[in-house]
Motif scaffolding. Sequence first.
Motif, PDB file in Angstrom:
ATOM      1  N   ALA A 156      -5.116 -16.543 -34.468  1.00  0.00           N
ATOM      2  CA  ALA A 156      -4.100 -15.576 -36.369  1.00  0.00           C
ATOM      3  C   ALA A 156      -3.371 -14.386 -36.379  1.00  0.00           C
ATOM      4  O   ALA A 156      -3.820 -13.366 -35.283  1.00  0.00           O
ATOM      5  N   THR A 157      -1.858 -14.276 -36.768  1.00  0.00           N
ATOM      6  CA  THR A 157      -1.532 -12.889 -36.341  1.00  0.00           C
ATOM      7  C   THR A 157       0.079 -13.329 -37.274  1.00  0.00           C
ATOM      8  O   THR A 157      -0.069 -14.314 -38.316  1.00  0.00           O
TER       9      THR A 157
ATOM     10  N   GLU B 108       7.658  -6.651 -37.965  1.00  0.00           N
ATOM     11  CA  GLU B 108       8.972  -5.961 -37.694  1.00  0.00           C
ATOM     12  C   GLU B 108       9.214  -5.830 -39.261  1.00  0.00           C
ATOM     13  O   GLU B 108       9.286  -4.098 -39.597  1.00  0.00           O
ATOM     14  N   ALA B 109       9.261  -6.383 -40.265  1.00  0.00           N
ATOM     15  CA  ALA B 109       9.515  -6.667 -41.328  1.00  0.00           C
ATOM     16  C   ALA B 109       8.798  -6.291 -42.304  1.00  0.00           C
ATOM     17  O   ALA B 109       8.945  -5.176 -43.460  1.00  0.00           O
ATOM     18  N   ASP B 110       7.639  -5.959 -42.087  1.00  0.00           N
ATOM     19  CA  ASP B 110       6.229  -5.743 -42.832  1.00  0.00           C
ATOM     20  C   ASP B 110       5.246  -5.045 -42.215  1.00  0.00           C
ATOM     21  O   ASP B 110       3.668  -5.752 -41.922  1.00  0.00           O
ATOM     22  N   PRO B 111       5.537  -3.558 -41.731  1.00  0.00           N
ATOM     23  CA  PRO B 111       4.301  -3.309 -40.808  1.00  0.00           C
ATOM     24  C   PRO B 111       2.570  -3.057 -41.337  1.00  0.00           C
ATOM     25  O   PRO B 111       1.942  -3.626 -40.075  1.00  0.00           O
ATOM     26  N   ALA B 112       2.954  -2.579 -42.100  1.00  0.00           N
ATOM     27  CA  ALA B 112       1.686  -3.063 -43.136  1.00  0.00           C
ATOM     28  C   ALA B 112       0.338  -3.866 -43.250  1.00  0.00           C
ATOM     29  O   ALA B 112       0.082  -4.194 -42.769  1.00  0.00           O
ATOM     30  N   ALA B 113       1.587  -5.273 -43.585  1.00  0.00           N
ATOM     31  CA  ALA B 113       1.023  -5.974 -43.312  1.00  0.00           C
ATOM     32  C   ALA B 113       0.604  -6.844 -41.665  1.00  0.00           C
ATOM     33  O   ALA B 113      -0.676  -7.428 -41.352  1.00  0.00           O
ATOM     34  N   SER B 114       1.119  -6.289 -40.494  1.00  0.00           N
ATOM     35  CA  SER B 114       0.524  -6.471 -39.383  1.00  0.00           C
ATOM     36  C   SER B 114      -0.640  -5.261 -39.084  1.00  0.00           C
ATOM     37  O   SER B 114      -1.520  -6.658 -38.644  1.00  0.00           O
TER      38      SER B 114
ATOM     39  N   ILE C  43      -4.466  -5.481 -36.795  1.00  0.00           N
ATOM     40  CA  ILE C  43      -5.484  -4.858 -36.044  1.00  0.00           C
ATOM     41  C   ILE C  43      -6.692  -5.008 -37.063  1.00  0.00           C
ATOM     42  O   ILE C  43      -7.522  -5.042 -36.254  1.00  0.00           O
ATOM     43  N   ASP C  44      -6.573  -4.340 -38.447  1.00  0.00           N
ATOM     44  CA  ASP C  44      -7.996  -4.341 -38.807  1.00  0.00           C
ATOM     45  C   ASP C  44      -8.550  -5.513 -39.585  1.00  0.00           C
ATOM     46  O   ASP C  44      -9.992  -5.752 -38.652  1.00  0.00           O
ATOM     47  N   ALA C  45      -7.985  -6.600 -39.324  1.00  0.00           N
ATOM     48  CA  ALA C  45      -8.806  -7.823 -39.364  1.00  0.00           C
ATOM     49  C   ALA C  45      -9.775  -8.645 -38.214  1.00  0.00           C
ATOM     50  O   ALA C  45     -10.650  -9.095 -38.219  1.00  0.00           O
TER      51      ALA C  45
ATOM     52  N   TYR D 294       5.352  -5.613 -32.863  1.00  0.00           N
ATOM     53  CA  TYR D 294       4.878  -6.798 -33.018  1.00  0.00           C
ATOM     54  C   TYR D 294       4.086  -6.166 -31.510  1.00  0.00           C
ATOM     55  O   TYR D 294       2.746  -6.828 -31.224  1.00  0.00           O
ATOM     56  N   GLY D 295       4.416  -6.051 -30.685  1.00  0.00           N
ATOM     57  CA  GLY D 295       3.981  -5.613 -29.296  1.00  0.00           C
ATOM     58  C   GLY D 295       3.101  -4.559 -29.392  1.00  0.00           C
ATOM     59  O   GLY D 295       2.183  -4.629 -28.279  1.00  0.00           O
TER      60      GLY D 295
END
Length: 306
Positions: free
Chosen positions: A69-70, A77-83, A88-90, A136-137
């Motif tokens: 899942a990712t 790139e469009a939504d760094p907070a969602a990334s 990371i957090d999840a 992302y990277g």
Amino acid sequence: MPVIVTGAGGFVGRQIVSRLLAQGREVVAMDTVAGGIPSGARVVAGDLGDADVRADALSGGVSSVIHLATVPGGAAEADPAASRRINIDAMYDLLLEASAKGNKPRFVYASSIAVYGDPLPAYVDDATPLSPKMIYGAHKAMMEHAVAMFANRGMIEGVTVRLPGILARPKGPSGMKSAFMSNLFHALKAGEEFTCPVSAGGTIWAQSVARCADNFIHALSLDTALLPPTYAVTLPAQRVTMGDLAREIAAQCGVSPDLVRYEPDAALEAAFAAQPPLTTAAAEKAGFAHDGDLATLVSSALKTLD
């Protein structure tokens, strides 16, 4: 105890779940929605960032986790907070929660060649440093280190695999800027014209989704002593030009390669179709493989579109 597969409804996840079920394995399939997951798995639908959803998935214990899942490249790139929330957090919470079961589960993490940066260096091998530029990277690289830390502390058995271009993705929006590679398959199979946004000479690293799924299944049982100290390897891939790929797809589909028109976008080509020579000795030592040749890769990818 079950194997938990996150992103189980995705095109790689479905292949993995099918293989696990065919082996008689107990599978917990996690995704935001239940649709598309092979029958026979226990489906846990919901947001990976929701602690209750993760608790449900882990309620029957866990032998292994395959974490696919990712929030993918362009979407990250469009939504760094969602990334950050998912990539990371999840994931960090899932590492903690799975390891807390106390049986040192195998945790197989799907990373990406995006960790090497944009543009890629002139040559990539096992000694190439991680130098991400995109959100992302960078997030993938951060979590590679997290997997290694958890493994070094004896909390999990960690395996990180960096994915090249996986072919062919389902038709439709994916959030991946590299989706043109898969869209080429769909167009030529349908006998339709296709405008390729990179040049015929543009080079990609590719692997079929079937081979990718086989590599993940292998990761569940390999001897982690064969891995580097980082527990991370780049999956073997074939380096092919878009022109050669188009001609092989056209030949196998019985259509003319002239259906493909090349209108390169310089930025897109630099990011996704200028991939240099690649050596994956560490992955091959650990038993991972690519499709073998271009004809086999294309044939395998076309079968998944049926």
